[in-house]
Each structure stands twice: as C-alpha cells, then as structure tokens.
Design a protein around this motif. Structure first.
Motif, short mmCIF file in Angstrom:
data_model
loop_
_atom_site.label_atom_id
_atom_site.label_comp_id
_atom_site.label_asym_id
_atom_site.label_seq_id
_atom_site.Cartn_x
_atom_site.Cartn_y
_atom_site.Cartn_z
N ASP A 259 0.74 -1.19 -0.04
CA ASP A 259 0.13 0.02 -0.01
C ASP A 259 0.95 1.23 0.06
O ASP A 259 1.53 1.69 1.02
N LEU A 260 0.72 1.96 -1.00
CA LEU A 260 1.67 3.18 -1.17
C LEU A 260 0.82 4.30 -1.68
O LEU A 260 1.05 5.42 -1.76
N SER A 261 -0.58 4.25 -1.16
CA SER A 261 -1.53 5.23 -1.55
C SER A 261 -1.51 6.68 -0.83
O SER A 261 -0.89 6.50 0.28
N ASN A 262 -1.78 7.39 -1.39
CA ASN A 262 -1.65 8.96 -0.62
C ASN A 262 -0.55 9.30 -0.28
O ASN A 262 -0.15 9.86 0.65
N ASN A 263 0.42 9.27 -1.40
CA ASN A 263 1.68 10.04 -1.32
C ASN A 263 1.76 10.93 -2.55
O ASN A 263 0.96 11.23 -3.07
#
Length: 681
Positions: A259-263
């Motif tokens: 999960d690499l979301s919201n970067n």
C-alpha cells in the motif's frame, strides 16, 4: 451480574476463566485468598473501578488478562509484584497517567498489551529489563517521545511491536538492526518524520511493516536488500514520499500486500514489479503516477489505481480478458483471512476501479467479456463515447460509475440493468428523452433489502488485513464517492441496502419516467441540472425508503405531488429553479427543508413556515382549484389532451370568421397604422 465473593473460598483453584460475559461491578477482594491461582482471565466484561491491591497477593500467577473492561485509575504497585507473570493484558480500559517504571520488574513477561487506554508520557527506561518480551502492544494511547525509544532495541526477543495511534514524533534511528527478531512492526498514525532507514528492511525475520499515517518524506529507498527477504506486507500509505517507486522493490519476492496510496509518487509503475508473483493486494491510489498501466497487474487480486494520471489501461484490459479464469482479478479491499482460498473463487474480473485519472478515447468493449463484473468505477476520466448499453448484458453488475466524463447521446437503447444497485452517470453530455417504462427491468432496485445483519470495523486495526468483520456479506468491499444530500460524500464501504440513481448534470429532456416509482427500495434519486419538463411523477411517493430527492434546475411544472409528504425517511429535498406552482405539501419532512429548496418557483405558495416572513405568493381561489386538478398526473395528462382536442375545432372556426370580418372591414389598416408609428416596416 457481579462476580460472587464466594469464589474466594475455592482455595485450591488454579485456573479461572470468566472472559466474554456480562459481568459488572468490582473485582472482589476475596480473590486474594486464591493463593494457588496461576491463570486468571476476566477479559471482555464490564468490570469497573480500580485494580484492587488484593491481586498483588497472587504471587504464583503467570497469566493475567483484564482487557476489554472499564477499569480506571493507574497501574498499582501491587500488580507489578507478580514476579512470575508471563502474560499481562490490560488493553481496552481507562487507565491513565504514565506507565509506572516498576513494570520493568516483571522480567518474566513474554506478552504485554497496554493498548487502547489513556497512558501518556514516555515509555519508561525500565522496559530494558523485559528481555524475554516477544509481544508488546501500546496501540491507541497518548504516549510521546522525541524519537523512537532506543531502549526497545534492547528487547532482542521482540517479534511484534505495535506503537500505532500515539504521539511519537521526530526521526527513526539510522540503525535499526537491533530489532533482529522482529516479525511485525507497526508505528502507523503517529508523527514520525524524515526518511525511513534502509536498515529497517534488512531485518531478516521481518514480515509486516506498517508506517502509514506519518510524515515520512523523500524518495523511498530499499538499498541492497537481500532477495531472501521474508517481507509480506508493506504499508507506507498517507505519508509525504515522493519520486518514483524504486525498482528495488522487486527484491521483496514474498510480498503479498503493498500500500503506497496517498503519497506523491511520480512516474510509471516500475516494470520490475512483475517479479512479485505472490503480490495480490496493491494500492497505488492518490499519487501522481502516469503512463500505461502494465499488463502484469492483471494477476493482482486487489488493485486500486484511482486518483492518478494514467493515460491508458488498454494493455491491462487485454491481459485480463485473455487470461485464464484461475488467475482472475477480484477486488477485496480488506481481507479478514489472508491465507484462506475461500476468498479467491474461480471467475473473471469482478471489480475495476480506475477513477480520477486521465483515461481518454472510448470505453473498451472487451469489458463485455467480464461476465462476473460487479463493480465498475471509471468516474472522473476523459472517456468520450456513447452510452455503453452493452453493459446491460452483465447480469452481475451492481455498481456503475461513469460520472464526470465526456459521454454523450441518448441512453434509452438498452433493456435495463437487472442487478444494478447504484448508478452514477452524472456530469456528462447524455441527452434525449427517457421513455415512461425506462426503469421497468431494473429488478434489484425494486426489491426491498431484508437482511438485518450488523457490521462493524475494528478502529484499532485500521489498514490491517483483519480489520473488517462482517456477519454476512452486507457490504461491498469497495469505496465510492458521489453527491449525496447535496454534498460530495465518500463512502469507505458500500452497504448493500444503499441503492441510488444519479443522472444529474446532463441534457435530458422530456418527462421524468413514471416507472421510477417501481424502484421502491431507492435511497437516493438525483435528476437535477437537466432539462426535464412536465409534472413531477406522483409515483415517486412509492419509494418509501427514499432519503434524498433532488429535482432542482429543470423545467418541471405543475404541483408538487401531495403524496410526497408521506415519505417518512426523506431528509433532503430540492425542487429549486423550476416552474412549479401550487401549495407546498405540509409535513414534517417538508417543513424541515431550507427555503433554498423551493426558491425560483414563482407559483409555489404555503412557504411561510419554511421561509419566514418574506414575500411569497399567496393562493387564490383559482390556485386552490388548480391544486386539485394536478393531484393525479395521469388524469391531468388525459384531461389536458381531451380539452385541447375539443377546443381545437371551434377555435380554428372562430379564428377564421373573425379574421374574415377583420380584413374585409378594413380594420386591419387602422391596426397597422397604429403599430407602424413605433415599429417601422
């Protein structure tokens, strides 16, 4: 009820388990007499007050679990005298102030959970004595420190460390190799800053890393991580990482969840990720990624790519529809048992979410091969195409989002969506009329939801594979955002009972189909900002579970149907900017609406209680009679056409006679002379 004090007479008792009951009151002091007791579990009850000093007399005890109660106060010195204790569970209570340094005397502990309390201050340095500790959870407190407590690196037996949901801040130490036996590391939702040290990813035993919800920044680096890494779950969501996703991520060959979301990651998805053959949970949403969505992602069971700048996903779709059914893509946002094969039955594409990107051209018709499709979200792209009526052949399709694109043309050339529960085609350029029977075959929206099973989320385990619990399949494991009650609302889960139709912001004309009244389980109806004409269909009153109705910014005329006053669940109504007239229905639901819900309808009256003492039209005797005439839409339509037919013949005859008299008597010359002064030829 209360724990009976007579338990204290069982002097030879060694094991007492009263967990998961409805016990109330205090822990009886008579338990001090159980000198042979080694195991005491009173967890998940409703016990109150403070921990009594009597518990300190049970020197043989090795297991103590008081978690999930309502105990208050501080951890007393008597409790930390239990020198033989190996298991201590105090989570989910109301303990406060600092953790006492004397807890370091419990040097036989292997398990300690103090989470979900009100502890504050620093982690005491005496924790260094707990060198047998393998499990430490301090989740959801108010603990703080200027750095990740170095003392914890001395706990070389530690396999699970959970410091999430606290107030820790500053940077990680550059060398974290002291956690050499760590398996799960969770510091999510604190205020850590700076870079994540490469040394964290060199811990050979590490399987799960959760760093979400902090302020980590800079490009992400994994260094020369060994390809034998055991890392399975990596959650870096909601931070300030930037730059490209490093190619070295492919070294985590056992990775199953990423999960690499919201970067602020940029650039394309690295092709090296194709080596991650065990990966089935990938969330890259809310970044600045761009380019082609690579075809190898078709193997992923959980794929979230929304809110990026991808230019095309044709390569991915071609791989999906040509792939074997045993390697199907199914979206499950959070899994409760990550190793259970029950979650991965054979089948084709079930859910596709690629909203808020820059996808252009036409919608690929290859999607028609995905017969198991349930959830399709393409909202907020640049698709320019006619309405994909062929989607109606997908008998399992339940949620369809095509809003905020460039679709155009009529939408009436299909036979309905029998399984559809939510449809959003708002803010496109669809036009034309909708036939009266348009919604006849939308069977799922016509059936009333009966399941009463409850669901809940565990707030202490957000973002975890096991954080969602359901008694039945009452929820879609997908999120959505749509205009609800006048506000753009994000739904993290979709309750199965939620059924909605949003056709707003298009160019539809003609009458609103009266067959909409057949969709009696709808919760939300939005036909606003179109060019609908005619009367509001009285059949809307059949939608008894309706919560929100928006018909604003159209050309609707006639009266607001009286029966809409019987919609007892409705809390949002908007009839503004139309041509409505007559008395506003009187009911609690209507009286609670703001005045703006009726504005710009000059023929409406009865708004004094809603709009206050402002100028509103007053009824006349004709208006009262007019209200009765429009009480039934169908009757009004028939009578209007009969009246028109009756009047047409005599009207034409009279017009011809008067015209003949007018012109033969030269009166028209006088008429033209009068007009000619102000309107020259």
């Amino acid at each position: 009820g209360e724990i009976p004090s007579s338990l204290g007479t069982l002097s030879h008792l060694r094991h007492l388990d009263l967990s998961y009951n409805n016990l109330v009151g205090e822990i009886p002091s008579s338990l001090r007499n159980l000198s042979r007791l080694t195991y005491l579990d009173l967890s998940e009850n409703h016990l109150t007050s403070e921990i009594t000093s009597s518990l300190g007399n049970l020197s043989r005890r090795t297991y103590l679990d008081l978690s999930g109660n309502h105990l208050t106060g501080e951890i007393t010195s008597s409790l930390v005298n239990l020198s033989c204790l190996t298991y201590l569970g105090l989570s989910g209570n109301h303990f406060k102030n600092e953790i006492p340094p004397s807890i370091g005397n419990l040097d036989q502990l292997t398990f300690m959970s103090l989470g979900s309390n009100n502890f504050s201050g620093n982690i005491p340095s005496s924790f260094a004595n707990l060198n047998k500790l393998s499990y430490l959870s301090l989740i959801d407190n108010q603990l703080s420190s200027e750095e990740l407590p170095r003392i914890l690196q001395n706990l070389t037996s530690l396999s699970k460390l959970d410091l999430s949901y606290n107030h820790f801040k500053s940077k990680f130490p550059s060398n974290m190799s002291g956690f050499r036996n760590l398996v799960q590391f969770d510091v999510g939702w604190n205020s850590f800053v700076g870079n994540v040290p490469i040394s964290l990813f060199t811990i050979p035993s590490l399987k799960e890393v959760f760093l979400s919800g902090n302020q980590f920044e800079g490009p992400l680096e994994f260094g020369n991580t060994s390809s034998s890494s055991k890392l399975e779950w990596l959650n870096l969501a909601s931070n300030n990482f930037n730059g490209p996703i490093p190619e070295s991520i492919s070294r985590f060959l056992k990775l199953v969840g990423l999960d690499l979301s919201n970067n602020s990651f940029i650039g394309p998805i690295p092709r090296s990720m194709s080596k991650l053959v065990t990966l089935y949970n990938l969330d890259l949403s809310y970044n600045k990624l761009e380019g082609q969505v690579p075809s190898f992602l078709w193997r992923i069971e959980t794929l979230l790519l929304s809110h990026n700048s991808f230019s095309s996903f044709e390569e991915l779709l071609q791989a999906i529809v040509s792939g074997s059914s045993s390697n199907s893509l199914q979206v499950l946002l959070i899994l409760s048992q990550i190793h259970s094969e029950d979650y991965f039955p054979d089948g084709s594409l079930r859910s596709l979410v690629i909203s808020r990107n820059q996808l252009v051209s036409k919608l690929p018709k290859s999607l028609i091969n995905c017969k198991a499709m349930q959830y399709l979200n393409l909202k907020g792209n640049k698709f320019k195409d006619t309405f994909p009526s062929w989607l109606g052949s997908l008998g399992s399709l339940r949620v369809l989002f095509l809003g905020s694109n460039a679709f155009y043309g009529p939408i009436s050339s299909h036979f309905g969506f029998p399984s559809l529960r939510v449809i959003d085609i708002s803010h496109n350029s669809f036009n034309g009329t909708l036939p009266p029977n348009y919604f006849v075959n939308w069977h799922e929206m016509s059936s009333v939801w009966r399941n009463k099973t409850e669901w809940y989320e565990d707030p202490t385990d957000e973002g975890r594979p096991d954080s969602l619990y359901m008694g039945e399949k009452d929820m879609y494991d997908d999120s959505m955002d749509m205009m609800y009650k006048g506000i753009n609302t994000e739904f993290l889960r979709i309750f199965l009972a939620f059924k909605a139709v949003d056709f707003a912001g298009n160019k539809f004309s003609g009458r609103i189909p009266k067959s909409v009244g057949l969709l009696k389980d709808l919760r939300h109806v939005n036909f606003s900002r179109n060019a609908f004409t005619g009367n509001i269909p009285s059949s809307l009153a059949n939608i008894t579970n309706l919560e929100a109705l928006d018909l604003s910014h159209n050309n609707l005329s006639g009266n607001i149907p009286r029966d809409l006053a019987n919609l007892s669940f409705v809390s949002y109504l908007d009839f503004s900017h139309n041509l409505l007239q007559g008395q506003v229905p009187r009911s609690t639901q209507f009286q609670r609406q703001p005045c703006s819900s009726f504005q710009d309808n000059l023929g409406l009256y009865g708004l004094e209680e809603i709009c206050g003492d402002i100028h509103v039209p007053h009824p006349t005797s004709g208006d009262s009679q007019h209200f009765d005439e429009f009480s039934s839409e169908e009757s009004e339509e028939v009578l209007s056409w009969i009246a028109a037919a009756i009047a047409f013949g005599p009207g034409v005859f009279c017009g011809l006679v008067i015209g003949h008299i007018f012109f033969t008597s030269h009166k028209h010359i006088w008429f033209m002379e009068k007009l000619g002064r102000n309107y020259p030829r």
